[in-house]
Design an enzyme around this catalytic site. Structure first.
Site, PDB file in Angstrom:
ATOM      1  N   LYS A  94       0.848  -1.189   0.000  1.00 25.63           N
ATOM      2  CA  LYS A  94       0.000   0.000   0.000  1.00 25.63           C
ATOM      3  C   LYS A  94       0.876   1.228   0.000  1.00 25.63           C
ATOM      4  CE  LYS A  94      -4.488   0.945   0.321  1.00 25.63           C
ATOM      5  NZ  LYS A  94      -5.593   0.049  -0.053  1.00 25.63           N
TER       6      LYS A  94
HETATM    7  N1  GLU Z   1      -7.323   0.026  -3.357  1.00 30.30           N
HETATM    8  C1  GLU Z   1      -8.077  -1.162  -3.624  1.00 30.30           C
HETATM    9  C2  GLU Z   1      -8.177  -2.023  -2.395  1.00 30.30           C
HETATM   10  O1  GLU Z   1      -8.003  -1.555  -1.276  1.00 30.30           O
HETATM   11  C3  GLU Z   1      -7.591  -1.902  -4.867  1.00 30.30           C
HETATM   12  C4  GLU Z   1      -6.193  -2.435  -4.790  1.00 30.30           C
HETATM   13  C5  GLU Z   1      -5.692  -3.009  -6.107  1.00 30.30           C
HETATM   14  O2  GLU Z   1      -6.472  -3.164  -7.025  1.00 30.30           O
HETATM   15  O3  GLU Z   1      -4.508  -3.294  -6.168  1.00 30.30           O
HETATM   16  O4  GLU Z   1      -8.481  -3.186  -2.462  1.00 30.30           O
END
Ligand code: GLU
Length: 428
Positions: free
Chosen positions: A118
């Site tokens: 993240k």
């Molecule tokens: N931000 C989204 C989540 O928290 C998508 C993450 C992604 O597709 O890599 O799942």
């Protein structure tokens, strides 16, 4: 988001609101069920890599300003790290750490060949121009260049980032590697190698999770009333898809306020209003309520689809919904879990309920690498298969271990990552 509150908090309250502690509490409960030894627990709890970068930007005023950005790679045992990047004023390392770990468990719950990561940049995008956002995104990308890549770590959109942000990251990365690299990010515009169905994917996954949970609950109500906290990519699209399926959406909210209409809102009209006016304030012919009141509305289904720490020990006992489906990451604290469980509220946890987004991100990455693109019907069908199968696996695990769906999801996820780790062994 994390602990941004004007009221002074006691130690146990601020622990409750610390997302990494919230993640660790559930991790420990699942690890106990699995009988994981202390060494492996430590490996799986500890982020593999954390990067903090300074991002100096020339603002439109001509002044220099330094933003702080993070990228946390929680675990890459099962494949490249995967996870979004958020831009928000209260981003902090503990939050990004928790969100990265949640991505590891989320990818594992739906059995994708990815680990979890993240990113976040501390900024207030509402006060920044497009030019400032573009320069900040590009400089952040350049600063984390060495740790990302289609086989290393693949970012995606999250809170306050979107297709345009992904296009800037893709272009910046491609300029550095001297080749067009589409698989470096997901959630891109279609014209740059994005996937059909990606924009709707998280909302669609939430809709499928609601449907599967209702089957399980045997909730015998015609037109169950749904309250959706949020109105963005997850909440707004989820509400629209649920309404299409015949659900009555009685309440929606945005960052400032919430609205309620007992006989159901016209979701498309509400979303159009927000798009035009940038706020829900002033939406006609409905009752205007606070965001706090919204969570306590009389309804069958509550979909928190905004940010962390919305359902806590302070309000969990007043929640009237029978079913909570977590569109957001970490909307319920660990202390609230226990209260909801004792009231018999069924909670479909974030790492399952909102996994539709990363699932279609995986499909996007696969399509980019094959340079062969699928129809929207094919994407949606494959997403449906993954969500229905994963829901059933989580439910079976919860039954087997006699625990909540949340702990069941963690058990399933942690067991898969632990097995991969054991097979690969410890390199020394
Ligand atoms: N931000 C989204 C989540 O928290 C998508 C993450 C992604 O597709 O890599 O799942």
């Amino acid at each position: 988001m994390s602990s941004g509150t004007a009221v002074a908090l006691t130690k146990s309250q601020s622990d409750e609101l610390n997302p990494f502690m919230a993640m660790s509490k559930r991790f420990d409960a699942a690890a106990d069920h699995l009988g994981l030894d202390e060494g492996l627990r430590e490996v799986l709890r500890t982020p593999d890599r954390e990067v903090t970068v300074a991002i100096p930007i020339t603002m439109d005023s001509g002044k220099l300003k330094v933003f702080i950005g993070y990228r946390v790679q929680h675990n890459f045992s099962r494949g490249p790290c995967k996870g979004g990047i958020r831009f928000a004023p209260d981003v902090n390392l503990d939050e990004v750490r928790a969100l990265a770990a949640w991505m590891t468990w989320k990818c594992s719950v739906v059995d994708l060949p990815f680990g979890g990561g993240k990113g976040g940049v501390i900024c207030d995008p509402r006060t920044m121009s497009m030019g400032e956002l573009e320069r900040m995104t590009r400089r952040y990308t350049a600063a984390i260049m060495d740790v990302i890549g289609p086989d290393r770590d693949v970012p995606a959109p999250d809170v306050n980032t979107n297709e345009q942000t992904m296009a800037w990251i893709m272009d910046t990365y491609s300029m550095h590697v001297r080749a067009t690299s589409t698989a470096i990010v997901t959630g891109k515009p279609l014209a740059l190698g994005g996937s059909k169905g990606r924009t709707e994917a998280t909302g669609r996954g939430v809709m499928i999770a609601v449907r599967e949970a209702l089957k399980k609950l045997g909730l015998n109500v015609a037109n169950p009333r749904v309250v959706v906290q949020g109105s963005g990519n997850v909440g707004g699209i989820g509400a629209r898809l649920l309404q299409q399926q015949g659900f009555k959406i009685v309440s929606l909210s945005d960052i400032d306020t919430a609205i309620y209409k007992a006989d159901g809102l016209n979701v498309v009209d509400v979303l159009d209003f927000i798009k035009k006016n940038k706020t829900l304030r002033g939406y006609p012919n409905v009752q205007h309520i606070t965001r706090e009141e919204q969570l306590l509305l009389d309804c069958e289904i509550l979909v928190p689809a905004a940010t962390e720490n919305q359902i806590t020990s302070a309000n969990a006992d007043k929640i009237k919904a029978k079913l909570i489906v977590e569109g957001a990451n970490g909307p319920t604290t660990a202390a609230a879990d226990a209260i909801l469980e004792s009231k018999g509220v069924l909670v479909v946890p974030d790492i399952l309920a909102n996994a539709g987004g990363v699932t279609v991100s995986y499909f996007e990455w696969v399509q980019d690498r094959a340079a062969y693109f699928w129809s929207e019907a094919e994407v949606n069908q494959k997403l449906e298969t993954v969500m229905v199968h994963s829901f059933a696996e989580v439910d079976e695990t919860a039954k087997k271990f006699k625990c909540s769906l949340r702990i069941g999801a963690y058990i399933l996820a942690i067991d898969r990552v632990a097995n991969t780790y054991r097979l690969r062994g410890t390199y020394a």
